[in-house]
Design a protein around this motif. Sequence first.
Motif, PDB file in Angstrom:
ATOM      1  N   HIS A   1      53.339  75.227   9.607  1.00 30.03           N
ATOM      2  CA  HIS A   1      53.224  74.227  10.675  1.00 30.03           C
ATOM      3  C   HIS A   1      51.844  73.578  10.665  1.00 30.03           C
ATOM      4  N   ALA A   2      51.806  72.267  10.382  1.00 26.77           N
ATOM      5  CA  ALA A   2      50.541  71.511  10.425  1.00 26.77           C
ATOM      6  C   ALA A   2      50.311  71.006  11.851  1.00 26.77           C
TER       7      ALA A   2
ATOM      8  N   SER B   1      58.531  68.284   6.254  1.00 26.23           N
ATOM      9  CA  SER B   1      59.609  68.136   7.228  1.00 26.23           C
ATOM     10  C   SER B   1      58.961  68.106   8.596  1.00 26.23           C
ATOM     11  N   GLY B   2      59.783  68.135   9.651  1.00 23.60           N
ATOM     12  CA  GLY B   2      59.228  68.091  10.993  1.00 23.60           C
ATOM     13  C   GLY B   2      59.267  69.470  11.633  1.00 23.60           C
ATOM     14  N   THR B   3      58.397  69.712  12.618  1.00 18.73           N
ATOM     15  CA  THR B   3      58.483  70.968  13.366  1.00 18.73           C
ATOM     16  C   THR B   3      59.781  70.969  14.165  1.00 18.73           C
TER      17      THR B   3
ATOM     18  N   ALA C   1      57.492  74.171   2.408  1.00 13.63           N
ATOM     19  CA  ALA C   1      57.588  72.977   3.259  1.00 13.63           C
ATOM     20  C   ALA C   1      56.491  73.024   4.303  1.00 13.63           C
ATOM     21  N   VAL C   2      55.775  71.920   4.429  1.00  8.83           N
ATOM     22  CA  VAL C   2      54.788  71.786   5.499  1.00  8.83           C
ATOM     23  C   VAL C   2      55.453  70.941   6.579  1.00  8.83           C
ATOM     24  N   ARG C   3      55.604  71.541   7.752  1.00  9.11           N
ATOM     25  CA  ARG C   3      56.295  70.857   8.845  1.00  9.11           C
ATOM     26  C   ARG C   3      55.289  70.080   9.684  1.00  9.11           C
ATOM     27  N   MET C   4      55.604  68.807   9.862  1.00  9.85           N
ATOM     28  CA  MET C   4      54.711  67.922  10.597  1.00  9.85           C
ATOM     29  C   MET C   4      55.079  67.868  12.069  1.00  9.85           C
ATOM     30  N   PRO C   5      54.064  67.789  12.926  1.00 10.65           N
ATOM     31  CA  PRO C   5      54.340  67.524  14.339  1.00 10.65           C
ATOM     32  C   PRO C   5      54.764  66.060  14.508  1.00 10.65           C
ATOM     33  N   ARG C   6      55.100  65.657  15.731  1.00  7.29           N
ATOM     34  CA  ARG C   6      55.631  64.302  15.941  1.00  7.29           C
ATOM     35  C   ARG C   6      54.621  63.226  15.589  1.00  7.29           C
ATOM     36  N   THR C   7      53.332  63.523  15.727  1.00  7.44           N
ATOM     37  CA  THR C   7      52.330  62.513  15.400  1.00  7.44           C
ATOM     38  C   THR C   7      51.320  63.074  14.417  1.00  7.44           C
TER      39      THR C   7
END
Length: 293
Positions: free
Chosen positions: A221-222, A112-114, A156-162
């Motif tokens: 948070h990745a 998912s996203g941060t 869930a590993v939350r991805m940053p915008r990029t």
Amino acid sequence: MHVFVTGGTGTIGSAVVAELLANGHTVLALARSEDSARALKDAGAEPLRGEIADLDVLRAGAARADGVISLAFGRDYSSPDALAQAIAQESAALTALGEQLTGTGRPIVTVSGTPWVPGRPSTEADPLPTDGPVGGRGRSVNALLELASRGLRSSAVRMPRTVHNQGKGGFAGLLADQARRTGIAGYPGDGTQSWPAVHALDAAVLFRLALESAPAGTCWHAVADEGDAVRDIAAVIGRRLGLPVESVPQENFGPFGPILAMDQPASSARTRDALGWQPTHPSLLEDLENIQP
Ligand SMILES: NC(=O)c1ccc[n+]([C@@H]2O[C@H](COP(=O)([O-])OP(=O)(O)OC[C@H]3O[C@@H](n4cnc5c(N)ncnc54)[C@H](OP(=O)(O)O)[C@@H]3O)[C@@H](O)[C@H]2O)c1
């Protein structure tokens, strides 16, 4: 572990497949085309032909595996309808995978996203947004995490915008694509809003660590770079492509416009501390130097 991966040919997924194979796991990977099947085979994975809409294929893949990493997501962000369809497909896929594994204690790691929190970097303890253009993704991930109480080691590993590799990928990649199309390295707003970022090879390590050891129902948070000002990102893109760097209306960015305009730094202090994750690859601003005109 024998791991079923969806999205294993993507920017993140191809790095995840390589990371798993390099660390003693074997990989069964969803492939929706002959080209994707070949790429997966070349990488050392066993392809399983099907789309994420083929729920029976997903269930069969999960049934054959000790764990699942779910990354597939449609690439068409051109209209609100296309985005909504991709979100609905992902939601149905996560439901099918979750139901297949419920009661087994096996791990499933999804993406998912941060989140964004006004005035400070978001942390792993902040809830995912469940409204707005991508709120449906947050709702599907939350539903999967709730299955932790029914014998599923979901995380869930939350991805940053990029999420970038060789200067490509994520929201910075959208800015670069738009710059090539329009001849302006544009950014929404005044460009002081910041976006977090991670190198795909670092993100891949975190997916493996979560698969191997994340407790049920947890979020990670990745995030390697807590936040780069968007005008600094556009400045590198403009310099590399030889284009002027300017603020442009957020409507020019389609359904993602309102998200691109927001300040949304994120922290990964807890992830680094609890899982021992340590990013080692180039930062976004360093990696964008790989963009070619
Ligand atoms: N990159 C980022 O900055 C970022 C940030 C936040 C979240 N994420 C999320 O992280 C995940 C992976 O991102 P990514 O950058 O690696 O994505 P990507 O490069 O766009 O790759 C998408 C992957 O999903 C597969 N896929 C798409 N539609 C499919 C379908 N209908 N059936 C089967 N497979 C399908 C693609 O397969 P083909 O190769 O066959 O097309 C590919 O393997 C996505 O869920 C994405 O939304 C990414």
